[in-house]
Design a protein around this motif. Sequence first.
Motif, PDB file in Angstrom:
ATOM      1  N   ALA A 133      -3.661   2.955   6.506  1.00 31.23           N
ATOM      2  CA  ALA A 133      -4.212   1.620   6.262  1.00 31.23           C
ATOM      3  C   ALA A 133      -3.246   0.544   6.745  1.00 31.23           C
ATOM      4  O   ALA A 133      -3.651  -0.444   7.362  1.00 31.23           O
ATOM      5  N   GLY A 134      -1.961   0.733   6.493  1.00 31.41           N
ATOM      6  CA  GLY A 134      -0.966  -0.255   6.890  1.00 31.41           C
ATOM      7  C   GLY A 134      -0.916  -0.474   8.391  1.00 31.41           C
ATOM      8  O   GLY A 134      -0.543  -1.549   8.858  1.00 31.41           O
ATOM      9  N   LEU A 135      -1.295   0.555   9.152  1.00 29.81           N
ATOM     10  CA  LEU A 135      -1.228   0.443  10.611  1.00 29.81           C
ATOM     11  C   LEU A 135      -2.489  -0.164  11.195  1.00 29.81           C
ATOM     12  O   LEU A 135      -2.545  -0.481  12.373  1.00 29.81           O
ATOM     13  N   ALA A 136      -3.520  -0.312  10.342  1.00 31.96           N
ATOM     14  CA  ALA A 136      -4.812  -0.759  10.859  1.00 31.96           C
ATOM     15  C   ALA A 136      -4.958  -2.276  10.816  1.00 31.96           C
ATOM     16  O   ALA A 136      -5.862  -2.825  11.418  1.00 31.96           O
ATOM     17  N   HIS A 137      -4.125  -2.954  10.043  1.00 33.44           N
ATOM     18  CA  HIS A 137      -4.204  -4.422  10.049  1.00 33.44           C
ATOM     19  C   HIS A 137      -2.817  -5.033   9.847  1.00 33.44           C
ATOM     20  O   HIS A 137      -1.868  -4.338   9.482  1.00 33.44           O
ATOM     21  N   ALA A 138      -2.761  -6.355  10.102  1.00 29.20           N
ATOM     22  CA  ALA A 138      -1.463  -7.041  10.072  1.00 29.20           C
ATOM     23  C   ALA A 138      -0.798  -6.831   8.714  1.00 29.20           C
ATOM     24  O   ALA A 138      -1.495  -6.775   7.707  1.00 29.20           O
ATOM     25  N   PRO A 139       0.514  -6.707   8.619  1.00 35.34           N
ATOM     26  CA  PRO A 139       1.457  -6.780   9.757  1.00 35.34           C
ATOM     27  C   PRO A 139       1.684  -5.443  10.469  1.00 35.34           C
ATOM     28  O   PRO A 139       2.699  -5.300  11.141  1.00 35.34           O
ATOM     29  N   PHE A 140       0.751  -4.529  10.375  1.00 35.98           N
ATOM     30  CA  PHE A 140       0.841  -3.264  11.117  1.00 35.98           C
ATOM     31  C   PHE A 140       2.131  -2.517  10.818  1.00 35.98           C
ATOM     32  O   PHE A 140       2.829  -2.068  11.718  1.00 35.98           O
ATOM     33  N   SER A 141       2.450  -2.431   9.533  1.00 31.77           N
ATOM     34  CA  SER A 141       3.702  -1.757   9.197  1.00 31.77           C
ATOM     35  C   SER A 141       3.416  -0.307   8.819  1.00 31.77           C
ATOM     36  O   SER A 141       2.462  -0.009   8.107  1.00 31.77           O
ATOM     37  N   PRO A 142       4.243   0.585   9.293  1.00 31.57           N
ATOM     38  CA  PRO A 142       4.027   2.018   9.039  1.00 31.57           C
ATOM     39  C   PRO A 142       4.505   2.424   7.648  1.00 31.57           C
ATOM     40  O   PRO A 142       5.274   1.706   7.012  1.00 31.57           O
ATOM     41  N   LEU A 143       4.011   3.537   7.177  1.00 32.37           N
ATOM     42  CA  LEU A 143       4.601   4.122   5.963  1.00 32.37           C
ATOM     43  C   LEU A 143       5.946   4.728   6.315  1.00 32.37           C
ATOM     44  O   LEU A 143       6.909   4.575   5.593  1.00 32.37           O
ATOM     45  N   LEU A 144       5.965   5.437   7.434  1.00 30.49           N
ATOM     46  CA  LEU A 144       7.158   6.199   7.803  1.00 30.49           C
ATOM     47  C   LEU A 144       7.725   5.669   9.106  1.00 30.49           C
ATOM     48  O   LEU A 144       7.024   5.571  10.102  1.00 30.49           O
ATOM     49  N   ARG A 145       8.985   5.322   9.088  1.00 27.40           N
ATOM     50  CA  ARG A 145       9.649   4.872  10.295  1.00 27.40           C
ATOM     51  C   ARG A 145      10.789   5.834  10.639  1.00 27.40           C
ATOM     52  O   ARG A 145      11.065   6.095  11.799  1.00 27.40           O
TER      53      ARG A 145
END
Lengths: 623, 623
Positions: free
Chosen positions: B307-319
């Motif tokens: 979900a985090g990658l689908a809309h702003a700020p496009f932040s990943p769970l795992l980096r």
Amino acid sequence: MTPSPEDAPGAVIHFRPAEATLRLEPGESLLDGARRGAIPLASSCGGSGTCLSCLIRIVDGPAPEPSAADRRLLSAKLLADGWRRACQIWPREGCAVQVPPRSAAAQTVRALAGNDVRLVPDPTVRTWRIRLAGQPDDPASSLDDRLIAAINRHGAARCQAVDADALRAAAAFAGREPVRLLAALRRGKLVQVLPADRRALALAVDLGTTSIGAFLLDLRRGRTAPLCQAGITNPQQSLGGDIITRLNRAVHDAGQLRQLQRLAIEGINRLAATLCAQAGAAVTDICDVVVAGNTVMAHFLLALPVAGLAHAPFSPLLRGAADLEARDLGLAAAPAASVHLFPAIAGFIGGDHVAALLALETRELQGITLLLDIGTNTEISLLRREEILSVSCPSGPALEGGEITWGMQAARGAIERVTLREDGEPRLQVIDGAPPEGICGSAVLDIVAELLRAGLINHRGRLQPGPERVRDNDHTREFVLVAEAERDAPAIVFTQGDVRAVQLAKAAIRSGIDMLLQAAGLDEAQLDQVIVAGAFGSYIDLDSAIAIGMLPGLPRERFAQIGDAAGLGTRLAALSHPHRAQAARIAQRARYISMAGSAAFQRQFVSRINFRQPAAAGGGGGR
Amino acid sequence: MTPSPEDAPGAVIHFRPAEATLRLEPGESLLDGARRGAIPLASSCGGSGTCLSCLIRIVDGPAPEPSAADRRLLSAKLLADGWRRACQIWPREGCAVQVPPRSAAAQTVRALAGNDVRLVPDPTVRTWRIRLAGQPDDPASSLDDRLIAAINRHGAARCQAVDADALRAAAAFAGREPVRLLAALRRGKLVQVLPADRRALALAVDLGTTSIGAFLLDLRRGRTAPLCQAGITNPQQSLGGDIITRLNRAVHDAGQLRQLQRLAIEGINRLAATLCAQAGAAVTDICDVVVAGNTVMAHFLLALPVAGLAHAPFSPLLRGAADLEARDLGLAAAPAASVHLFPAIAGFIGGDHVAALLALETRELQGITLLLDIGTNTEISLLRREEILSVSCPSGPALEGGEITWGMQAARGAIERVTLREDGEPRLQVIDGAPPEGICGSAVLDIVAELLRAGLINHRGRLQPGPERVRDNDHTREFVLVAEAERDAPAIVFTQGDVRAVQLAKAAIRSGIDMLLQAAGLDEAQLDQVIVAGAFGSYIDLDSAIAIGMLPGLPRERFAQIGDAAGLGTRLAALSHPHRAQAARIAQRARYISMAGSAAFQRQFVSRINFRQPAAAGGGGGR
């Protein structure tokens, strides 16, 4: 017409009081069917027809013809009343079967009072309360980075990595707003994230052949008293009551090995679910699992091939500790929870004994100590400073009531204490004051000790004819504890065969002690402490055990019954990483004294069969 | 009658040349059906009807009525011949469909020559040849002890523990006699045991949105040239050709997320099986797996919520990097093989770019370097000593031939080079010299550059009317590369829309470069090296890219096309633990320059849309 396995037409059987219905498969005895259907039905001899533990009663529908063996064992009236042994019939027509409480009792396990030891909590899985910052408007900000930053705010480099499953759990709580969480870490890796008001739990499991016990612990609480505990019959019983049957199934059939693994895991998962429900927790709150079991159970749990354990020299594949993750086994816990399996000492001395030895760390040991864990195999260790010598004695199931004609688990209806009055009449103490259903292990020792004291058996163990309660069947002589007329069911007796079984068991244990003393160059009088551990060991009457010569005749103050030491050791390892490391050192340090095929053991064993103390016994073990 | 999704009666469709038969589900277009059935059929616009890539021909059975859009796009003759776009028809009756090579070509992936770099082998999973002693007659001797002793004979404390799966593997070889084995260890734990004559392997995987590439490596061989390599279309294509479609499926549906995970794993497993068969190895010889992919692919592989990658700020769970075991994912490898997933820099700059940056470690970098990995998202990094600045530009699929009317993969039949003769006639170079089927990315740049050079488009990108090859359809103006009459199939054209798509793409990339220079306080003339990496970047004509203003107009000797840098980086990490650690440092060190919603980027972007070099462009990026 004599029944036989070939005649099986797939009859539908209804079992009471379980109220379970089952269709027998071709060739299946009633006992086999019950096992397949996981219907509680005791069978201490494993279906070989040498005991009476699977005695049932056909209460509706046609009773199958009794086998020749059942005809010899049961009176005409009992046979007419529908009494049979489940291992002796292959019903061809549907019927209803009443399973006596004695059989169903296998489902319950007597809980031992947990030894409550205080310790500095220093678990393998450590938890930290953290405040996770809200998600900023920054595509370079990831949840794993925020978690690591929140954890390391309180101590640099505590956390270096986040497990993917922990991350998935954290994602459920993380949002725009800051949130308080409980973070569980193992070796610098975040393995679980819980809401801050939850407790991070550990599950300590005692994986026994007969039953599985489990304890739920709070990882942050520095005491071994569990939040709650429970026990169930090992579901592997459906594939064989004794370990040898299960071993034989698994040796040549990887599918059966996997099935044994699945059943063990099912059992542990059932306990985890029960305990977590009781504690108001979720199974995913469990962040660490510690399991101790005998070597075969450990191999079953990991589905490791057991061929090596099935024949000489009975060497295991795995002796060291195993560390894996809950998801590897499908255990009901946080997926990344660690699973620690206790190390073993040898094929016959498993992680459960190492756990018991670890529990001794909580006691002040003075001088030379003997630790006994009495069971089907009795593990005995002699501790002298840093030295540990261990033996395993094939004591058989008799002392726990197994393979004793009227043996049963220590549950409601079990005779647990027996004394003989002057007139030879037995005085029985029955668990829960219920009508007697059978004899549990602690009474087995009492009976032999009392028969010996009263002169009803001689020093060779022979039942003496004469007294009213001693009767000769066509096949054996027996002592009647409760007559058929006294309970309107088959008489509860203690047979000559039962006395023999106890003689073999006590000889095995005492010879084990002898061997250890011999290896250590000690005399039994030099033993400063004799510690009897384990469920069975907690309930026996020490005087009876000494009277029959199972334990050395030392002053009573040197003895201690410490209860479930293996359970305590398992809990210590769950709460304290240093204890876990200590268990590994114990397993490495212990020296296994092999008795298999040892001529010295054979000689010792023969000399310990009789009840009198052999003339040179005390010093015989010495130099 | 106009077809619509509601009319779907479940027709049975036969696809050629795949010779696959499939029944359409209600509401399913022909394209949807083909995707569900994993039948190769290109669709660069994802079925929205804006491109021609899913053009097919009904060759048997009734052709469905053409949609209004197809009537506008295709001539009456072509419609009569059965040409349709698969996304525009919902067949009600069974028919046979011919898929042109252009669509089926998606199955093949052009292999890039492996960069062969020598390095000191120092892999995360290290192997040792050992001599395992035979099993002694000692019940205290276990296989794990014997394995540990055999390994530590050559260096104390190399091995402290044995994984249960490795132990199971070892049990197959261990017996009474000594045996020579290859032991694979990770962090002191034995993870796999192989016969001594086998090679311990690593699998390096480039997990792309469109395709998956994999390399098989010998862990003991100090060079990055793989034993063999292969590529396949990412099986996730069956759930959406582009990443946004897949993201949208997974955002609200955990089941779809799991399915995307399964498909990715299936793809990797297929590659592992193919490569191992080719190398004469078993998949269980793979002791280490390294995967690099964009951030979304990484989340799909671990089934992490997106979900985090689908809309702003496009932040990943795992980096950060993820380390798990093959059995956690069901990867075709040794069960305890480690799986290392590359760390990412931000939501739009994934592990594949980190791998490309890592590959630069093998080159002598002088001064200020720009690294570009051109794709649907183009990642660009600026390296200046220890500093790394990174941007991600939404360049879209146009440069790779996606969303270009006649775009196709770089495969047989693809036009890969175009020049215009003085008379305006195009000279085409087609892969494998086959009849032209479509246009692949490298030719897309050429066409625009050539049209610009020939004055057929003006500086605003407008196709100029007049020349014979420029024609006006009722909806658009287009340049005809291959006329309908020249191939007896729809004409291959480059439309005004295609030119616009290239303008947007090149403006995005060039603005990204501008933003990086601006952030670094540099002028583009100060760039010492511009390194173009990646499959697409290897095949473009740099002069064309400079001519259209996608790349800065620097002297040609400052440019280098280095091929598959991400693949090289992934292989470096498989063979060398220090490189793996270096990748983590790169991901930590890189500073992400966000362009989403940046007004500066918007201004820059607009100024880069046109083809003339804006007056102040060169210096405009400076302070």
